[in-house]
Design a protein around this motif. Structure first.
Motif, PDB file in Angstrom:
ATOM      1  N   ASP A 162       0.894  -1.286   0.226  1.00  9.25           N
ATOM      2  CA  ASP A 162       0.127  -0.036   0.083  1.00  9.25           C
ATOM      3  C   ASP A 162       1.046   1.416  -0.206  1.00  9.25           C
ATOM      4  OD1 ASP A 162      -2.821  -1.337   2.046  1.00  9.25           O
ATOM      5  OD2 ASP A 162      -2.081  -1.430   0.163  1.00  9.25           O
ATOM      6  N   ALA A 163       0.445   2.276  -0.502  1.00 12.29           N
ATOM      7  CA  ALA A 163       1.163   3.647  -0.668  1.00 12.29           C
ATOM      8  C   ALA A 163       1.216   4.112   0.591  1.00 12.29           C
ATOM      9  CB  ALA A 163       0.490   4.604  -1.726  1.00 12.29           C
ATOM     10  N   ASP A 164       2.203   4.959   0.758  1.00 13.58           N
ATOM     11  CA  ASP A 164       2.562   5.391   2.115  1.00 13.58           C
ATOM     12  C   ASP A 164       1.785   6.833   2.269  1.00 13.58           C
ATOM     13  OD1 ASP A 164       5.834   4.696   1.983  1.00 13.58           O
ATOM     14  OD2 ASP A 164       4.265   3.682   3.000  1.00 13.58           O
ATOM     15  N   VAL A 165       1.453   7.455   1.188  1.00 16.04           N
ATOM     16  CA  VAL A 165       0.583   8.832   1.221  1.00 16.04           C
ATOM     17  C   VAL A 165      -0.486   8.529   0.071  1.00 16.04           C
ATOM     18  CG1 VAL A 165       0.636  11.285   0.962  1.00 16.04           C
ATOM     19  CG2 VAL A 165       2.534  10.049   1.774  1.00 16.04           C
ATOM     20  N   THR A 166      -1.582   8.522   0.485  1.00 14.25           N
ATOM     21  CA  THR A 166      -2.811   8.465  -0.441  1.00 14.25           C
ATOM     22  C   THR A 166      -3.692   9.642  -0.681  1.00 14.25           C
ATOM     23  OG1 THR A 166      -4.157   7.435   1.280  1.00 14.25           O
ATOM     24  CG2 THR A 166      -2.886   6.033  -0.234  1.00 14.25           C
ATOM     25  N   GLN A 167      -4.124   9.910  -1.633  1.00 13.89           N
ATOM     26  CA  GLN A 167      -5.189  11.017  -1.909  1.00 13.89           C
ATOM     27  C   GLN A 167      -6.482  10.735  -2.463  1.00 13.89           C
ATOM     28  OE1 GLN A 167      -1.344  13.902  -3.424  1.00 13.89           O
ATOM     29  NE2 GLN A 167      -3.268  14.752  -3.416  1.00 13.89           N
ATOM     30  N   CYS A 211      -6.262  13.660   2.235  1.00 15.95           N
ATOM     31  CA  CYS A 211      -4.955  12.715   2.236  1.00 15.95           C
ATOM     32  C   CYS A 211      -4.667  12.148   3.569  1.00 15.95           C
ATOM     33  CB  CYS A 211      -4.007  14.017   2.308  1.00 15.95           C
ATOM     34  SG  CYS A 211      -2.228  13.348   2.558  1.00 15.95           S
ATOM     35  N   SER A 212      -4.232  10.905   3.371  1.00 11.85           N
ATOM     36  CA  SER A 212      -3.937  10.044   4.602  1.00 11.85           C
ATOM     37  C   SER A 212      -2.501   9.386   4.310  1.00 11.85           C
ATOM     38  CB  SER A 212      -5.156   8.795   4.567  1.00 11.85           C
ATOM     39  OG  SER A 212      -6.263   9.210   4.716  1.00 11.85           O
ATOM     40  N   GLN A 213      -1.786   9.140   5.568  1.00 10.03           N
ATOM     41  CA  GLN A 213      -0.563   8.663   5.469  1.00 10.03           C
ATOM     42  C   GLN A 213      -0.278   7.635   6.332  1.00 10.03           C
ATOM     43  OE1 GLN A 213       2.263   9.889   7.891  1.00 10.03           O
ATOM     44  NE2 GLN A 213       1.488  11.481   8.831  1.00 10.03           N
ATOM     45  N   THR A 214       0.520   6.750   5.982  1.00 12.02           N
ATOM     46  CA  THR A 214       0.813   5.849   7.126  1.00 12.02           C
ATOM     47  C   THR A 214       2.425   6.012   7.418  1.00 12.02           C
ATOM     48  OG1 THR A 214       1.197   4.147   5.223  1.00 12.02           O
ATOM     49  CG2 THR A 214      -0.923   4.154   6.145  1.00 12.02           C
ATOM     50  N   LYS A 215       3.217   6.900   7.181  1.00  9.15           N
ATOM     51  CA  LYS A 215       4.522   6.814   7.557  1.00  9.15           C
ATOM     52  C   LYS A 215       4.643   7.437   9.082  1.00  9.15           C
ATOM     53  CE  LYS A 215       7.159   8.159   4.151  1.00  9.15           C
ATOM     54  NZ  LYS A 215       7.661   6.703   3.758  1.00  9.15           N
ATOM     55  N   GLY A 216       3.667   7.741   9.446  1.00 11.89           N
ATOM     56  CA  GLY A 216       3.850   8.497  10.937  1.00 11.89           C
ATOM     57  C   GLY A 216       4.457   9.613  11.304  1.00 11.89           C
ATOM     58  N   HIS A 217       4.340  10.353  10.131  1.00 15.13           N
ATOM     59  CA  HIS A 217       4.911  11.578  10.199  1.00 15.13           C
ATOM     60  C   HIS A 217       4.038  12.687  10.796  1.00 15.13           C
ATOM     61  CE1 HIS A 217       7.856  10.572   6.562  1.00 15.13           C
ATOM     62  NE2 HIS A 217       8.358  10.229   7.981  1.00 15.13           N
ATOM     63  N   ASP A 218       4.600  13.769  11.645  1.00 15.34           N
ATOM     64  CA  ASP A 218       4.050  14.746  12.227  1.00 15.34           C
ATOM     65  C   ASP A 218       3.447  15.795  11.231  1.00 15.34           C
ATOM     66  OD1 ASP A 218       5.545  14.263  15.462  1.00 15.34           O
ATOM     67  OD2 ASP A 218       3.570  13.492  14.791  1.00 15.34           O
ATOM     68  N   ARG A 219       4.492  15.971  10.486  1.00 14.39           N
ATOM     69  CA  ARG A 219       4.439  17.409   9.335  1.00 14.39           C
ATOM     70  C   ARG A 219       3.759  16.914   8.131  1.00 14.39           C
ATOM     71  NH1 ARG A 219       9.908  21.139  10.018  1.00 14.39           N
ATOM     72  NH2 ARG A 219       9.755  21.193  12.274  1.00 14.39           N
ATOM     73  N   MET A 220       2.682  17.545   7.694  1.00 13.56           N
ATOM     74  CA  MET A 220       1.999  17.356   6.501  1.00 13.56           C
ATOM     75  C   MET A 220       1.664  18.754   5.661  1.00 13.56           C
ATOM     76  SD  MET A 220      -0.582  14.393   7.494  1.00 13.56           S
ATOM     77  CE  MET A 220      -1.136  13.940   5.693  1.00 13.56           C
ATOM     78  N   TYR A 221       1.808  18.545   4.442  1.00 12.64           N
ATOM     79  CA  TYR A 221       1.704  19.875   3.510  1.00 12.64           C
ATOM     80  C   TYR A 221       0.715  19.533   2.308  1.00 12.64           C
ATOM     81  CZ  TYR A 221       6.353  20.170   5.576  1.00 12.64           C
ATOM     82  OH  TYR A 221       7.365  20.203   6.503  1.00 12.64           O
ATOM     83  N   GLN A 237      -3.187  12.767  13.268  1.00 11.58           N
ATOM     84  CA  GLN A 237      -1.807  12.787  12.663  1.00 11.58           C
ATOM     85  C   GLN A 237      -1.778  12.418  11.275  1.00 11.58           C
ATOM     86  OE1 GLN A 237       0.799   9.885  13.537  1.00 11.58           O
ATOM     87  NE2 GLN A 237       2.588  11.060  13.983  1.00 11.58           N
ATOM     88  N   ALA A 238      -2.493  11.370  11.037  1.00 12.55           N
ATOM     89  CA  ALA A 238      -2.602  10.638   9.708  1.00 12.55           C
ATOM     90  C   ALA A 238      -3.328  11.324   8.666  1.00 12.55           C
ATOM     91  CB  ALA A 238      -2.744   9.172   9.905  1.00 12.55           C
ATOM     92  N   LYS A 239      -4.260  12.300   8.882  1.00 11.26           N
ATOM     93  CA  LYS A 239      -5.252  12.844   8.016  1.00 11.26           C
ATOM     94  C   LYS A 239      -5.102  14.204   7.904  1.00 11.26           C
ATOM     95  CE  LYS A 239      -8.519   9.102   8.511  1.00 11.26           C
ATOM     96  NZ  LYS A 239      -8.181   8.342   7.028  1.00 11.26           N
TER      97      LYS A 239
END
Lengths: 112, 110
Positions: free
Chosen positions: B1-6, B23-33, B71-73
């Protein structure tokens, strides 16, 4: 004047050629330099990054930074049709900053 | 599965309509753009978020709003779409060495 300038291309080369992609920039404070590859209908993905000046090599790819001239380059050796994509340069003050400045991208076509 | 999905990947809407890009991410990163990409103009930053409670305007935030639900959305809204918001929109997350981009949403405002 844009902070980062990049020739949009398109650049067409035969398979096996050496490709040179370039960006110039105006802010001498930039320390972190990146090259992204973007395939059609995909998001940009990081290809290489370098800190400050010098060269970095990764397989067929070499990134070069000349801070005195405010000029960065990406060289692709033995280019392949699969290298056909748009290449974006990006730069920032540090790697952890939110503020990346992107070039507009150079579209590359490698002809089989 | 992709790490960042739109979602959606493509959207056609009419002037004046409200739309949301997700936007959703599974990378566990705090910063999103959120960026938009236009031919000849490159990637331009719309909004960025350092964590759920920290949201900041980028260089071209007028006409846009965002919501960080977790955090993920991270969602981008166009309150009243106009034709010059026709563009390719990318969500990204920040890792130690770089930003990781989603596949993009192609938006056409008629």
């Amino acid at each position: 004047q844009k902070e980062v300038e990049q020739d949009p291309g398109p650049l067409s080369v035969p398979e096996g050629a050496i490709v040179s992609l370039n960006c110039t920039y105006s802010n001498s404070a930039f320390q972190y330099f990146m090259w992204y590859r973007q395939y059609s209908r995909k998001g940009p993905e990081l290809l290489m990054y370098t800190y400050s000046s010098g060269n970095k090599e990764d397989g067929r790819f070499t990134a070069q930074v000349d801070k005195s001239s405010k000029y960065i380059s990406l060289f692709i050796r033995d280019s392949q049709p699969s290298d056909s994509a748009t290449y974006l340069c990006a730069m920032s003050l540090t790697s952890g900053t939110y503020k990346y400045i992107f070039g507009t991208g150079t579209r590359l076509k490698v002809l089989a | 599965d992709a790490d960042v999905t739109q979602t959606p990947r493509n959207r056609i809407t009419k002037t004046g309509k409200r739309i949301m890009l997700e936007c959703s991410q599974t990378k566990g990163h705090d910063r999103m753009y959120w960026y938009r990409q236009d031919p000849g103009l490159g990637l331009r930053l719309i909004y960025y978020s350092f964590d759920v409670k920290d949201i900041n305007k980028g260089e071209i935030s007028d006409g846009y709003s965002v919501s960080r639900q977790a955090q993920a959305k991270f969602s981008l809204s166009l309150e009243s779409a106009i034709p010059n918001q026709t563009a390719l929109y990318f969500c990204a997350t920040q890792g130690q060495e770089t930003q990781y981009f989603g596949p993009g949403t192609r938006l056409l405002v008629l």
